[in-house]
Design a protein around this motif. Structure first.
Motif, PDB file in Angstrom:
ATOM      1  N   PRO A 151      22.369 -11.378  26.164  1.00 25.94           N
ATOM      2  CA  PRO A 151      21.006 -11.100  27.073  1.00 25.94           C
ATOM      3  C   PRO A 151      20.546 -12.886  27.722  1.00 25.94           C
ATOM      4  N   PHE A 169      12.092  -9.231  30.722  1.00 24.96           N
ATOM      5  CA  PHE A 169      13.291  -9.273  29.591  1.00 24.96           C
ATOM      6  C   PHE A 169      12.510 -10.232  28.772  1.00 24.96           C
ATOM      7  N   ALA A 173      12.243  -9.371  24.818  1.00 20.26           N
ATOM      8  CA  ALA A 173      13.006  -9.178  23.886  1.00 20.26           C
ATOM      9  C   ALA A 173      13.224  -9.555  22.253  1.00 20.26           C
ATOM     10  N   SER A 257      12.717  -0.938  22.722  1.00 14.54           N
ATOM     11  CA  SER A 257      14.006  -1.277  23.558  1.00 14.54           C
ATOM     12  C   SER A 257      13.620   0.258  25.288  1.00 14.54           C
ATOM     13  N   TYR A 301      19.108  -5.266  26.123  1.00 17.56           N
ATOM     14  CA  TYR A 301      18.189  -4.706  24.945  1.00 17.56           C
ATOM     15  C   TYR A 301      19.701  -4.309  23.840  1.00 17.56           C
TER      16      TYR A 301
END
Length: 590
Positions: A151, A169, A173, A257, A301
């Motif tokens: 990530p 994001f 996350a 997700s 993800y």
């Protein structure tokens, strides 16, 4: 499960992973490399589509991009294959180490402790529970690093193109591991209950299977079948609890997700139709940017989702580790690990003073006992069942703790190096244990460095060669587990040959002729008489007619030494006289 205990077990599991650090680093490295290639793959795919749709570039001008895309896909596939291989090697190495720790602990505690639990429990501990740790070490531990590194790589690639997408994001996350932790709170407890149920069923089933002829004889087969059905129902219930946890965890991770990816897609959709005008750095959002970020969105993800999937493996490992760590931390009272050398191992003197033999839980099994076994003296140990004979032998072998004093050549037994002391003992029991292998292998257990000539000599001295020569393959004849393929008498003679090969200075005999026919008994006794000549010997015997040839007889009753002297001196009175009278009456009745 207590949270502190869960943390301690997790730390113990992680400490074991250091043993396979090389394989672990290789697995993580390939996962990181796959993440870098992923960014390149997304960039090439977005570039190809942008050129074809927006720039109307001829497809033949994009051949290099297509080739690069196929190369990257192949490299990612190779990275995934390598991760699986290295992850498996990591788990394999750690499992072998943990299994070795368990076996060493079993050897240290000895057979007296092992017999306290059903054989199926130990089989479950050594096999099933250790195997359940494989995914934790091969998948979960590497994935913890990959779930951070990949990530971060994607964020570094996305932020320079669009800070709004990068911010989405960054904010969404933590939702995945947060809900993963919430769902997984009860997973360790569910797995622990499942392993406990599996242990009970394994032990119950294995013991009943071994005793099936006896159960049929007493017409108890149907009742035990119902007990097995009840135990299997409990295991089925516990297993379904674990599966419910696993499916719930996966569903939650997929849900959040999907929502996060949908937010990114909605943002770019409204940005393309002009409803949103933020996130870029003064340059209009291109199709390349949108495709690039949207291709990376599920992959951002994915490592976190994989970590959530493998979180079930962590819960499994913690549940399995509880029993393993508890067993590895087991210490029987009074069983200290000594390191002193045995002085003058060629001759053995044993002195017991106020000796009390204890169970692993600390209960008194025999004693107090006070006696001396002089060098080269041959002593018989007799008494009714439950008198404490076997407990005393286990204490001499170092398998049971004790209080008081038990000195070997003037050194306290608990201070001696156990392996060195046992090397000085030639032991023959009433149930010979032969392992899977050849006849030669089983004899050579007494001395793995022995030559063929030496093995042949001891086999002849033990009257084993006469039947070995009749076997089709002779010394290469394969013996099954638990002496499969040989009679009890033949197996006992191999056990005697093995003890001879060890050449111990102290012979410990536990009713070596208890299960033999008259001919085998005569041969075994003759071989033992020759082997123990001039050696310190302690023999437990049920045959009272053999006592006259011994230097001294010790009689135990209820854990106490009630008679001690030469057979002719003590045969006329006390417990020995009663035992002799009972034996004579039984012979007359027969």
């Amino acid at each position: 499960m207590d949270k502190q205990l869960q943390r301690d077990l997790t730390n113990w599991l992680r400490s074991q992973s250091k043993l396979a650090k090389r394989w672990l680093m290789l697995s993580v490295g390939l996962g990181f490399l796959s993440g870098l290639l992923l960014v390149g793959q997304a960039a090439l795919l977005a570039h190809i589509l942008h050129q074809l749709i927006i720039e109307h570039t001829d497809k033949y001008q994009l051949v290099d991009s297509f080739i690069g895309l196929f190369v990257i896909v192949g490299l990612r596939a190779a990275c995934s294959w390598g991760r699986e291989i290295f992850g498996y090697r990591c788990g394999e190495q750690i499992r072998l180490h943990i299994r070795q720790l368990i076996l060493e602990k079993l050897q240290q505690l000895g057979p007296a402790y092992i017999k306290g639990k059903p054989a199926g429990v130990w089989a479950s501990l050594v096999l099933e529970q250790v195997e359940e740790m494989q995914d934790f070490f091969s998948r979960y531990i590497p994935q913890m690093s990959i779930a951070v590194l990949v990530p971060l790589v994607i964020l570094f690639a996305v932020f320079p193109l669009n800070w709004a997408a990068g911010l989405i994001f960054l904010i969404t996350a933590p939702l995945v591991p947060l809900f993963m932790a919430l769902v997984g709170l009860g997973a360790a407890d569910a797995n622990r209950r499942n392993f406990k149920a599996l242990q009970r069923l394994s032990g119950h089933f294995y013991d009943r299977l071994r005793g099936l002829p006896t159960l049929r004889l007493f017409n108890r087969a149907e009742a035990e079948a119902e007990n097995l059905h009840a135990a299997s129902h409990v295991l089925r219930k516990r297993t379904m609890e674990v599966l419910r946890m696993a499916f719930l965890s996966s569903a939650v991770l997929e849900f959040f997700s999907a929502i996060s990816v949908a937010i990114v897609a909605v943002y770019f959709g409204f940005a393309f139709i002009g409803e949103l005008n933020f996130g870029h750095y003064g340059v209009p959002i291109s199709l390349f940017t949108g495709l690039f970020v949207l291709i990376l969105a599920p992959e951002f993800y994915q490592p976190l989702r994989d970590l959530g999937t493998f979180y079930h493996a962590k819960a499994q490992a913690i549940g399995a580790a509880e029993s393993i760590v508890e067993f590895l931390n087991t210490e029987a009272d009074g069983m200290d690990k000594g390191c002193a050398n045995l002085p003058s191992p060629e001759t053995i003197t044993i002195e017991a003073s106020e000796l009390e033999v204890l169970s692993p839980e600390g209960q008194v099994l025999a004693g107090p006992l006070s006696f001396t076994l002089a060098p080269h003296e041959q002593v018989a140990l007799v008494g009714p069942s439950g008198a404490g004979k076997t407990s005393l032998l286990n204490a001499l072998l170092g398998f049971l703790p004790y209080r008081g004093s038990l000195k070997i050549n003037g050194v306290e037994l608990r201070s001696l190096d156990a392996s060195q002391w046992r090397q000085a003992i030639s032991w023959v029991g009433q149930n010979p244990l032969l392992l899977h292998g050849t006849v030669r292998d089983n004899i050579a257990l007494g001395n793995p460095l022995a030559t063929d000539e030496h093995i042949l000599q001891v086999a002849e001295n033990a009257y084993a060669k006469e039947f070995i020569d009749r076997l089709e393959l002779g010394f290469a004849h394969q013996v099954g587990d638990r002496s499969g393929g040989l009679s009890v008498g033949q197996a006992q003679r191999i056990a005697v040959a093995r003890a001879m090969l060890q050449s111990g200075s102290f012979w410990l005999l536990d009713e070596p002729t208890a299960s033999l026919d008259a001919n085998s008994e005569h041969l075994v006794l003759d071989s033992l008489k020759t082997a123990t000549a001039g050696q310190s010997t302690l023999m437990v015997s049920h045959r009272l007619d053999q006592l006259a040839s011994m230097d001294r007889v010790m009689v135990l009753e209820n854990g106490k030494l009630v008679q001690n002297g030469h057979f002719d001196q003590i045969r006329q009175h006390g417990l020995l006289a009663d035992m002799l009278a009972h034996t004579d009456k039984r012979d007359l009745d027969a």
